[in-house]
Design a protein around this motif. Sequence first.
Motif, PDB file in Angstrom:
ATOM      1  N   THR A  48      -8.684  -3.549   3.640  1.00 23.56           N
ATOM      2  CA  THR A  48      -8.729  -3.001   2.290  1.00 23.56           C
ATOM      3  C   THR A  48      -9.968  -3.497   1.563  1.00 23.56           C
ATOM      4  O   THR A  48     -10.576  -4.498   1.939  1.00 23.56           O
ATOM      5  CB  THR A  48      -7.489  -3.398   1.474  1.00 23.56           C
ATOM      6  OG1 THR A  48      -7.509  -4.815   1.237  1.00 23.56           O
ATOM      7  CG2 THR A  48      -6.202  -3.012   2.206  1.00 23.56           C
ATOM      8  N   SER A  89      -8.976   6.671   3.683  1.00 21.14           N
ATOM      9  CA  SER A  89      -7.604   6.848   4.149  1.00 21.14           C
ATOM     10  C   SER A  89      -6.989   8.144   3.655  1.00 21.14           C
ATOM     11  O   SER A  89      -5.971   8.596   4.197  1.00 21.14           O
ATOM     12  CB  SER A  89      -6.727   5.660   3.727  1.00 21.14           C
ATOM     13  OG  SER A  89      -6.742   5.481   2.323  1.00 21.14           O
ATOM     14  N   HIS A  90      -7.581   8.764   2.638  1.00 17.02           N
ATOM     15  CA  HIS A  90      -7.063  10.054   2.153  1.00 17.02           C
ATOM     16  C   HIS A  90      -7.249  11.158   3.191  1.00 17.02           C
ATOM     17  O   HIS A  90      -6.684  12.246   3.049  1.00 17.02           O
ATOM     18  CB  HIS A  90      -7.732  10.444   0.839  1.00 17.02           C
ATOM     19  CG  HIS A  90      -9.197  10.715   0.935  1.00 17.02           C
ATOM     20  ND1 HIS A  90     -10.098   9.799   1.445  1.00 17.02           N
ATOM     21  CD2 HIS A  90      -9.947  11.802   0.583  1.00 17.02           C
ATOM     22  CE1 HIS A  90     -11.319  10.305   1.403  1.00 17.02           C
ATOM     23  NE2 HIS A  90     -11.251  11.524   0.894  1.00 17.02           N
ATOM     24  N   LEU A 127       0.839  -1.194   0.000  1.00 16.08           N
ATOM     25  CA  LEU A 127       0.000   0.000   0.000  1.00 16.08           C
ATOM     26  C   LEU A 127       0.879   1.251   0.000  1.00 16.08           C
ATOM     27  O   LEU A 127       1.938   1.279   0.616  1.00 16.08           O
ATOM     28  CB  LEU A 127      -0.919   0.004   1.219  1.00 16.08           C
ATOM     29  CG  LEU A 127      -1.993  -1.084   1.284  1.00 16.08           C
ATOM     30  CD1 LEU A 127      -2.843  -0.892   2.534  1.00 16.08           C
ATOM     31  CD2 LEU A 127      -2.860  -1.081   0.045  1.00 16.08           C
ATOM     32  N   HIS A 128       0.408   2.266  -0.689  1.00 18.83           N
ATOM     33  CA  HIS A 128       1.177   3.509  -0.792  1.00 18.83           C
ATOM     34  C   HIS A 128       0.247   4.649  -1.156  1.00 18.83           C
ATOM     35  O   HIS A 128      -0.937   4.435  -1.465  1.00 18.83           O
ATOM     36  CB  HIS A 128       2.295   3.374  -1.832  1.00 18.83           C
ATOM     37  CG  HIS A 128       1.791   3.062  -3.210  1.00 18.83           C
ATOM     38  ND1 HIS A 128       1.388   1.804  -3.599  1.00 18.83           N
ATOM     39  CD2 HIS A 128       1.607   3.856  -4.303  1.00 18.83           C
ATOM     40  CE1 HIS A 128       0.999   1.828  -4.865  1.00 18.83           C
ATOM     41  NE2 HIS A 128       1.112   3.070  -5.311  1.00 18.83           N
ATOM     42  N   GLN A 129       0.774   5.863  -1.138  1.00 22.83           N
ATOM     43  CA  GLN A 129       0.049   7.062  -1.558  1.00 22.83           C
ATOM     44  C   GLN A 129       0.773   7.671  -2.741  1.00 22.83           C
ATOM     45  O   GLN A 129       1.981   7.899  -2.692  1.00 22.83           O
ATOM     46  CB  GLN A 129      -0.015   8.069  -0.401  1.00 22.83           C
ATOM     47  CG  GLN A 129      -0.777   7.585   0.817  1.00 22.83           C
ATOM     48  CD  GLN A 129      -0.546   8.480   2.020  1.00 22.83           C
ATOM     49  OE1 GLN A 129       0.544   8.490   2.579  1.00 22.83           O
ATOM     50  NE2 GLN A 129      -1.572   9.216   2.440  1.00 22.83           N
ATOM     51  N   VAL A 136       1.643   5.658   5.743  1.00 20.05           N
ATOM     52  CA  VAL A 136       1.284   4.285   5.415  1.00 20.05           C
ATOM     53  C   VAL A 136       2.180   3.340   6.203  1.00 20.05           C
ATOM     54  O   VAL A 136       3.407   3.477   6.195  1.00 20.05           O
ATOM     55  CB  VAL A 136       1.430   4.028   3.902  1.00 20.05           C
ATOM     56  CG1 VAL A 136       1.059   2.593   3.573  1.00 20.05           C
ATOM     57  CG2 VAL A 136       0.559   4.991   3.110  1.00 20.05           C
ATOM     58  N   ARG A 137       1.564   2.401   6.883  1.00 22.99           N
ATOM     59  CA  ARG A 137       2.321   1.444   7.693  1.00 22.99           C
ATOM     60  C   ARG A 137       2.649   0.206   6.861  1.00 22.99           C
ATOM     61  O   ARG A 137       1.857  -0.230   6.039  1.00 22.99           O
ATOM     62  CB  ARG A 137       1.508   1.040   8.923  1.00 22.99           C
ATOM     63  CG  ARG A 137       1.153   2.203   9.834  1.00 22.99           C
ATOM     64  CD  ARG A 137       0.426   1.716  11.082  1.00 22.99           C
ATOM     65  NE  ARG A 137      -0.890   1.184  10.776  1.00 22.99           N
ATOM     66  CZ  ARG A 137      -1.987   1.931  10.665  1.00 22.99           C
ATOM     67  NH1 ARG A 137      -1.902   3.252  10.809  1.00 22.99           N
ATOM     68  NH2 ARG A 137      -3.158   1.389  10.411  1.00 22.99           N
ATOM     69  N   GLN A 138       3.818  -0.365   7.090  1.00 19.99           N
ATOM     70  CA  GLN A 138       4.225  -1.594   6.425  1.00 19.99           C
ATOM     71  C   GLN A 138       4.634  -2.633   7.465  1.00 19.99           C
ATOM     72  O   GLN A 138       5.587  -2.400   8.202  1.00 19.99           O
ATOM     73  CB  GLN A 138       5.385  -1.325   5.464  1.00 19.99           C
ATOM     74  CG  GLN A 138       5.079  -0.327   4.364  1.00 19.99           C
ATOM     75  CD  GLN A 138       4.003  -0.788   3.399  1.00 19.99           C
ATOM     76  OE1 GLN A 138       3.629  -1.962   3.378  1.00 19.99           O
ATOM     77  NE2 GLN A 138       3.481   0.135   2.602  1.00 19.99           N
ATOM     78  N   PRO A 188       0.628  -2.818   6.437  1.00 19.64           N
ATOM     79  CA  PRO A 188      -0.348  -1.781   6.727  1.00 19.64           C
ATOM     80  C   PRO A 188      -1.270  -2.093   7.903  1.00 19.64           C
ATOM     81  O   PRO A 188      -1.652  -1.204   8.652  1.00 19.64           O
ATOM     82  CB  PRO A 188      -1.152  -1.673   5.428  1.00 19.64           C
ATOM     83  CG  PRO A 188      -0.437  -2.451   4.419  1.00 19.64           C
ATOM     84  CD  PRO A 188       0.497  -3.365   5.097  1.00 19.64           C
ATOM     85  N   TRP A 204      -4.642   5.461   0.345  1.00 19.86           N
ATOM     86  CA  TRP A 204      -3.829   4.258   0.470  1.00 19.86           C
ATOM     87  C   TRP A 204      -4.367   3.220  -0.512  1.00 19.86           C
ATOM     88  O   TRP A 204      -5.555   2.897  -0.521  1.00 19.86           O
ATOM     89  CB  TRP A 204      -3.900   3.694   1.878  1.00 19.86           C
ATOM     90  CG  TRP A 204      -3.372   4.572   2.970  1.00 19.86           C
ATOM     91  CD1 TRP A 204      -3.204   5.931   2.940  1.00 19.86           C
ATOM     92  CD2 TRP A 204      -2.971   4.155   4.269  1.00 19.86           C
ATOM     93  NE1 TRP A 204      -2.719   6.383   4.139  1.00 19.86           N
ATOM     94  CE2 TRP A 204      -2.566   5.316   4.987  1.00 19.86           C
ATOM     95  CE3 TRP A 204      -2.912   2.923   4.910  1.00 19.86           C
ATOM     96  CZ2 TRP A 204      -2.116   5.267   6.299  1.00 19.86           C
ATOM     97  CZ3 TRP A 204      -2.462   2.863   6.230  1.00 19.86           C
ATOM     98  CH2 TRP A 204      -2.065   4.030   6.906  1.00 19.86           C
ATOM     99  N   HIS A 205      -3.476   2.659  -1.324  1.00 21.28           N
ATOM    100  CA  HIS A 205      -3.910   1.699  -2.336  1.00 21.28           C
ATOM    101  C   HIS A 205      -2.719   0.864  -2.793  1.00 21.28           C
ATOM    102  O   HIS A 205      -1.562   1.191  -2.489  1.00 21.28           O
ATOM    103  CB  HIS A 205      -4.513   2.419  -3.549  1.00 21.28           C
ATOM    104  CG  HIS A 205      -3.475   3.169  -4.336  1.00 21.28           C
ATOM    105  ND1 HIS A 205      -2.954   4.380  -3.931  1.00 21.28           N
ATOM    106  CD2 HIS A 205      -2.824   2.857  -5.496  1.00 21.28           C
ATOM    107  CE1 HIS A 205      -2.042   4.788  -4.787  1.00 21.28           C
ATOM    108  NE2 HIS A 205      -1.945   3.869  -5.752  1.00 21.28           N
TER     109      HIS A 205
END
Length: 293
Positions: A184, A168-169, A128-130, A176-178, A180, A202-203
């Motif tokens: 989703t 999440s926006h 997941l990322h922005q 963003v947590r990894q 996450p 987040w996607h």
Amino acid sequence: MMQTSQNADHKPHSATVYGEEIVVPGLDDALRQIDETGFSVFPQWLSKERVGKLGSDLQNEIHPIRELMPPDRTTVRAHNLLGKTRCVDDLACDPRLVAVVQGMLGLNIQISVVAYFDLLPGAKAQGLHQDDGLWPIPRPHPPFVANAVIAIDDFTLENGATHVVPNSHKWHDQAVRQPPNVATTQIEMKAGAMLIWTGALWHGGGENRTSRSRRAIDINFNLSYLRQQENQFIGIPRDQLPKMPERLRKLVGYQHGLNFVGPGMVDLRDPLRMVEEIDFGYNVNDKRFPPIG
């Protein structure tokens, strides 16, 4: 907030794109949904015939030069499509798409990335990322990135349909947590549909657990006074510009960012005129030189 028009003259689901008034079915509803949840889907964006031609054109023109991404080489990416093919020009400058993006970001937009993605069988899920995380702008901030993915194949739970994290926006106080560790939603949609989201959402792409590819076109926009993620001025050969629609030439960056003295100008002149006329030599006193403004 999205840039929706609320004045008395606003016609439902309509917008003005480079001076042309167009109707985009579902536009107002989609902009409200993007504002609320961060994303929206247009289920029948392209016709079946257009999707079929797109798939065959990409097979002929892009597959021979596509790249398999490390480390597992199960994801195909072909970036800088506008520098490699003309078969996606109409998608990138589709006035309906421009209307949606302008509704999200405002009038001053530009294309940042146009790419082809192909998740091959066995492709792992993307983290997941922005999309707006590439620009070091503190949060919260107004939206400045919009990303659209057009499905060439059906997006299913099994073949890697895109994961999104609704709302999440609006999580401005956390990165963003990894991993996450958040729930989703996978966006299943038919070939020809379009998923569009705001850059802070987040996607990530899903895992392809099938025996077939999952193909898509990614068209990413940002504000025209920011630097593009992919340098369109270098990536697109100059001799390709005359082959592109004027609207597309403007969208890849040959336009004023705000006004004639603003970002993007060339010697106080329209960059699109300058790129067409500068070949006679750089002499501001030449009668052929474009006027200021």
